[in-house]
Design a protein around this motif. Structure first.
Motif, PDB file in Angstrom:
ATOM      1  N   ALA A  66      28.878  43.241  39.111  1.00 28.76           N
ATOM      2  CA  ALA A  66      29.978  42.334  38.796  1.00 28.76           C
ATOM      3  C   ALA A  66      30.524  42.638  37.406  1.00 28.76           C
ATOM      4  CB  ALA A  66      29.514  40.887  38.867  1.00 28.76           C
ATOM      5  N   GLN A  67      31.836  42.668  37.302  1.00 29.99           N
ATOM      6  CA  GLN A  67      32.525  42.956  36.043  1.00 29.99           C
ATOM      7  C   GLN A  67      33.578  41.875  35.795  1.00 29.99           C
ATOM      8  OE1 GLN A  67      31.385  45.640  34.461  1.00 29.99           O
ATOM      9  NE2 GLN A  67      30.128  46.224  36.214  1.00 29.99           N
ATOM     10  N   LYS A  68      33.900  41.669  34.527  1.00 24.33           N
ATOM     11  CA  LYS A  68      35.030  40.796  34.195  1.00 24.33           C
ATOM     12  C   LYS A  68      36.274  41.661  34.180  1.00 24.33           C
ATOM     13  CE  LYS A  68      32.565  37.397  31.468  1.00 24.33           C
ATOM     14  NZ  LYS A  68      32.402  36.779  30.148  1.00 24.33           N
ATOM     15  N   LYS A  69      37.235  41.329  35.034  1.00 26.35           N
ATOM     16  CA  LYS A  69      38.467  42.107  35.140  1.00 26.35           C
ATOM     17  C   LYS A  69      39.659  41.171  35.174  1.00 26.35           C
ATOM     18  CE  LYS A  69      36.845  46.284  35.619  1.00 26.35           C
ATOM     19  NZ  LYS A  69      37.105  47.291  34.620  1.00 26.35           N
ATOM     20  N   ARG A  70      40.811  41.736  34.833  1.00 25.22           N
ATOM     21  CA  ARG A  70      42.086  41.038  35.007  1.00 25.22           C
ATOM     22  C   ARG A  70      42.833  41.787  36.099  1.00 25.22           C
ATOM     23  NH1 ARG A  70      44.761  41.851  29.849  1.00 25.22           N
ATOM     24  NH2 ARG A  70      46.507  40.817  30.847  1.00 25.22           N
ATOM     25  N   VAL A  71      43.149  41.084  37.187  1.00 26.29           N
ATOM     26  CA  VAL A  71      43.786  41.712  38.343  1.00 26.29           C
ATOM     27  C   VAL A  71      45.186  41.124  38.491  1.00 26.29           C
ATOM     28  CG1 VAL A  71      43.556  42.180  40.802  1.00 26.29           C
ATOM     29  CG2 VAL A  71      41.520  41.937  39.404  1.00 26.29           C
ATOM     30  N   TYR A  72      46.157  41.993  38.771  1.00 23.90           N
ATOM     31  CA  TYR A  72      47.549  41.560  38.861  1.00 23.90           C
ATOM     32  C   TYR A  72      47.860  40.992  40.241  1.00 23.90           C
ATOM     33  CZ  TYR A  72      52.609  41.562  38.493  1.00 23.90           C
ATOM     34  OH  TYR A  72      53.920  41.181  38.459  1.00 23.90           O
ATOM     35  N   SER A  73      48.510  39.837  40.261  1.00 27.34           N
ATOM     36  CA  SER A  73      48.974  39.224  41.497  1.00 27.34           C
ATOM     37  C   SER A  73      50.492  39.382  41.556  1.00 27.34           C
ATOM     38  CB  SER A  73      48.614  37.737  41.531  1.00 27.34           C
ATOM     39  OG  SER A  73      49.283  37.100  42.591  1.00 27.34           O
ATOM     40  N   GLU A  74      50.976  40.052  42.610  1.00 25.44           N
ATOM     41  CA  GLU A  74      52.418  40.275  42.747  1.00 25.44           C
ATOM     42  C   GLU A  74      53.158  38.992  43.100  1.00 25.44           C
ATOM     43  OE1 GLU A  74      52.820  43.419  45.576  1.00 25.44           O
ATOM     44  OE2 GLU A  74      52.012  44.916  44.200  1.00 25.44           O
ATOM     45  N   LEU A  75      52.550  38.136  43.920  1.00 22.20           N
ATOM     46  CA  LEU A  75      53.216  36.884  44.291  1.00 22.20           C
ATOM     47  C   LEU A  75      53.334  35.930  43.105  1.00 22.20           C
ATOM     48  CD1 LEU A  75      51.707  36.111  47.808  1.00 22.20           C
ATOM     49  CD2 LEU A  75      54.051  36.740  47.281  1.00 22.20           C
ATOM     50  N   LEU A  76      52.270  35.831  42.309  1.00 15.43           N
ATOM     51  CA  LEU A  76      52.283  34.925  41.157  1.00 15.43           C
ATOM     52  C   LEU A  76      52.877  35.582  39.916  1.00 15.43           C
ATOM     53  CD1 LEU A  76      48.723  33.378  41.576  1.00 15.43           C
ATOM     54  CD2 LEU A  76      50.895  32.432  42.349  1.00 15.43           C
ATOM     55  N   GLU A  77      53.028  36.913  39.948  1.00 21.94           N
ATOM     56  CA  GLU A  77      53.552  37.694  38.835  1.00 21.94           C
ATOM     57  C   GLU A  77      52.778  37.434  37.545  1.00 21.94           C
ATOM     58  OE1 GLU A  77      57.719  36.836  38.632  1.00 21.94           O
ATOM     59  OE2 GLU A  77      58.166  38.047  40.399  1.00 21.94           O
ATOM     60  N   GLU A  78      51.442  37.500  37.627  1.00 23.53           N
ATOM     61  CA  GLU A  78      50.601  37.304  36.454  1.00 23.53           C
ATOM     62  C   GLU A  78      49.269  38.022  36.625  1.00 23.53           C
ATOM     63  OE1 GLU A  78      48.367  33.361  36.247  1.00 23.53           O
ATOM     64  OE2 GLU A  78      50.112  32.812  37.440  1.00 23.53           O
ATOM     65  N   MET A  79      48.624  38.280  35.500  1.00 18.61           N
ATOM     66  CA  MET A  79      47.281  38.841  35.502  1.00 18.61           C
ATOM     67  C   MET A  79      46.289  37.685  35.620  1.00 18.61           C
ATOM     68  SD  MET A  79      47.578  42.116  35.231  1.00 18.61           S
ATOM     69  CE  MET A  79      46.127  42.857  34.556  1.00 18.61           C
ATOM     70  N   ILE A  80      45.351  37.807  36.555  1.00 20.41           N
ATOM     71  CA  ILE A  80      44.387  36.739  36.788  1.00 20.41           C
ATOM     72  C   ILE A  80      43.005  37.233  36.368  1.00 20.41           C
ATOM     73  CG2 ILE A  80      43.332  35.257  38.530  1.00 20.41           C
ATOM     74  CD1 ILE A  80      45.956  35.560  40.104  1.00 20.41           C
ATOM     75  N   PRO A  81      42.406  36.613  35.336  1.00 22.66           N
ATOM     76  CA  PRO A  81      41.060  37.027  34.929  1.00 22.66           C
ATOM     77  C   PRO A  81      40.026  36.493  35.912  1.00 22.66           C
ATOM     78  CG  PRO A  81      41.823  35.234  33.546  1.00 22.66           C
ATOM     79  CD  PRO A  81      42.952  35.571  34.476  1.00 22.66           C
TER      80      PRO A  81
END
Length: 134
Positions: free
Chosen positions: A62-77
């Motif tokens: 498990a890693q802490k990552k920020r993943v981009y959501s195209e629908l929400l148009e934001e990076m989600i940690p």
């Protein structure tokens, strides 16, 4: 010292099957991230010469990552396993992975809350782009 306000639990609003699935989660951290079904595994270290056994456990990657959501148009940690990242790549991104995966398979309060946000964003986009009836 200050205490943090408690987050509202979604478990009372979830379907009974989803609540049962979340109750079977082995580790608490898996409820707060995307672990794609990976849990702690238990077993033995076995010495080469004597065959002596020592109990141990294998943790998910498990890693802490920020993943981009195209629908929400934001990076989600989030905390996410390497397996979940590969599943996201195969599905075509975070949004597709979350929306296509069954609630029972997500096994995460974080993922279920994110799924609701994505559904709301998708319906808002669909209603805005839908042609109006004459």
């Amino acid at each position: 010292h200050r205490t943090r306000p408690r987050r509202a639990s979604m478990s009372t609003e979830l379907a009974p099957a989803v609540r049962r699935a979340l109750a079977r989660v082995v580790q608490g951290k898996a409820r707060r991230g995307l672990f794609a079904g990976k849990h702690i595994k238990f077993g033995n270290n076995v010495s080469e010469d004597g065959g002596n056994k020592t109990r141990r456990r294998w943790l998910p990657n498990a890693q802490k990552k920020r993943v981009y959501s195209e629908l929400l148009e934001e990076m989600i940690p989030m905390r996410v396993t390497a397996h979940a990242l590969r599943c996201m790549d195969k599905a075509g991104g975070l949004d597709e992975y979350i929306l296509r995966t069954r609630d029972q398979d997500l096994k995460s309060v974080f993922a279920l809350e994110l799924k609701e946000r994505l559904k709301a964003a998708k319906s808002a986009i669909d209603s805005a782009t839908a042609p109006s009836a004459p």
